[in-house]
Design a protein around this motif. Structure first.
Motif, mmCIF file in Angstrom:
data_model
loop_
_atom_site.group_PDB
_atom_site.id
_atom_site.type_symbol
_atom_site.label_atom_id
_atom_site.label_comp_id
_atom_site.label_asym_id
_atom_site.label_seq_id
_atom_site.Cartn_x
_atom_site.Cartn_y
_atom_site.Cartn_z
ATOM 1 N N VAL A 70 0.849 -1.202 0.000
ATOM 2 C CA VAL A 70 0.000 0.000 0.000
ATOM 3 C C VAL A 70 0.882 1.248 0.000
ATOM 4 C CG1 VAL A 70 -1.717 1.298 1.295
ATOM 5 C CG2 VAL A 70 -1.896 -1.195 1.145
ATOM 6 N N GLU A 71 1.930 1.226 0.803
ATOM 7 C CA GLU A 71 2.828 2.384 0.870
ATOM 8 C C GLU A 71 3.562 2.577 -0.464
ATOM 9 O OE1 GLU A 71 6.477 4.095 3.603
ATOM 10 O OE2 GLU A 71 5.643 2.118 4.029
ATOM 11 N N LYS A 72 3.940 1.488 -1.100
ATOM 12 C CA LYS A 72 4.612 1.598 -2.406
ATOM 13 C C LYS A 72 3.675 2.232 -3.436
ATOM 14 C CE LYS A 72 7.694 -2.343 -1.889
ATOM 15 N NZ LYS A 72 7.990 -3.694 -2.362
ATOM 16 N N GLU A 73 2.419 1.792 -3.434
ATOM 17 C CA GLU A 73 1.449 2.345 -4.382
ATOM 18 C C GLU A 73 1.157 3.809 -4.071
ATOM 19 O OE1 GLU A 73 -3.045 1.430 -6.065
ATOM 20 O OE2 GLU A 73 -2.015 -0.047 -4.813
ATOM 21 N N TYR A 74 1.067 4.154 -2.784
ATOM 22 C CA TYR A 74 0.817 5.536 -2.382
ATOM 23 C C TYR A 74 1.949 6.456 -2.847
ATOM 24 C CZ TYR A 74 0.168 9.585 0.639
ATOM 25 O OH TYR A 74 0.009 10.863 1.112
ATOM 26 N N ASN A 75 3.186 5.946 -2.788
ATOM 27 C CA ASN A 75 4.332 6.759 -3.212
ATOM 28 C C ASN A 75 4.397 6.949 -4.725
ATOM 29 O OD1 ASN A 75 5.192 7.175 -0.607
ATOM 30 N ND2 ASN A 75 6.542 5.399 -0.597
ATOM 31 N N THR A 76 3.697 6.132 -5.493
ATOM 32 C CA THR A 76 3.699 6.291 -6.950
ATOM 33 C C THR A 76 2.657 7.316 -7.425
ATOM 34 O OG1 THR A 76 2.126 4.479 -7.253
ATOM 35 C CG2 THR A 76 4.470 3.916 -7.341
ATOM 36 N N ILE A 77 1.750 7.696 -6.552
ATOM 37 C CA ILE A 77 0.734 8.686 -6.920
ATOM 38 C C ILE A 77 1.388 10.057 -7.007
ATOM 39 C CG2 ILE A 77 -1.419 9.802 -6.202
ATOM 40 C CD1 ILE A 77 -2.107 7.193 -4.743
ATOM 41 N N PRO A 78 1.187 10.797 -8.075
ATOM 42 C CA PRO A 78 1.790 12.131 -8.185
ATOM 43 C C PRO A 78 1.269 13.069 -7.097
ATOM 44 C CG PRO A 78 0.916 11.408 -10.296
ATOM 45 C CD PRO A 78 0.480 10.406 -9.286
ATOM 46 N N ASP A 79 2.031 14.090 -6.789
ATOM 47 C CA ASP A 79 1.670 15.023 -5.703
ATOM 48 C C ASP A 79 0.520 15.944 -6.048
ATOM 49 O OD1 ASP A 79 3.580 14.037 -4.013
ATOM 50 O OD2 ASP A 79 5.131 15.450 -4.659
ATOM 51 N N ARG A 80 0.184 16.093 -7.302
ATOM 52 C CA ARG A 80 -0.841 17.084 -7.658
ATOM 53 C C ARG A 80 -2.246 16.675 -7.259
ATOM 54 N NH1 ARG A 80 0.605 15.640 -13.501
ATOM 55 N NH2 ARG A 80 -0.807 13.938 -13.936
ATOM 56 N N TYR A 81 -2.463 15.421 -6.829
ATOM 57 C CA TYR A 81 -3.817 15.019 -6.444
ATOM 58 C C TYR A 81 -4.011 15.181 -4.981
ATOM 59 C CZ TYR A 81 -4.350 13.211 -11.113
ATOM 60 O OH TYR A 81 -4.437 13.105 -12.470
#
Length: 63
Positions: free
Chosen positions: A52-63
Motif C-alpha cells: 500500500v505504501e509503495k502504491e501511495y508513493n507512486t501517486i503524483p503530488d498534484r492530487y
C-alpha cells in the motif's frame, strides 16, 4: 644395501599440513558464520515497505 639406505635418507621430508591447515579452516568457517548471522539479522531489521505504501508513493503530488 648401502645404496638403498642412501636413497631413503636423501628423500626430502614432506611438510605436514595437519593441525595448522585444519585449525585455519575451522576458524574461517566460524568467522564466515558469525559474519553471515550479523548480516542476516541486520537485513531482517531493515523496515520493509508495504504494498500500500509503495502504491501511495507512486501517486503524483498534484492530487
Amino acid at each position: 644395501m648401502n645404496e638403498a639406505q642412501n636413497e631413503t635418507a636423501a628423500a626430502p621430508k614432506k611438510k605436514k599440513k595437519g593441525c595448522c591447515f585444519g585449525c585455519l579452516m575451522i576458524i574461517l568457517v566460524l568467522v564466515a558464520g558469525i559474519i553471515g548471522l550479523f548480516a542476516y539479522y541486520w537485513y531482517q531489521s531493515i523496515p520493509k515497505k508495504s504494498p500500500v505504501e509503495k502504491e501511495y508513493n507512486t501517486i503524483p503530488d498534484r492530487y
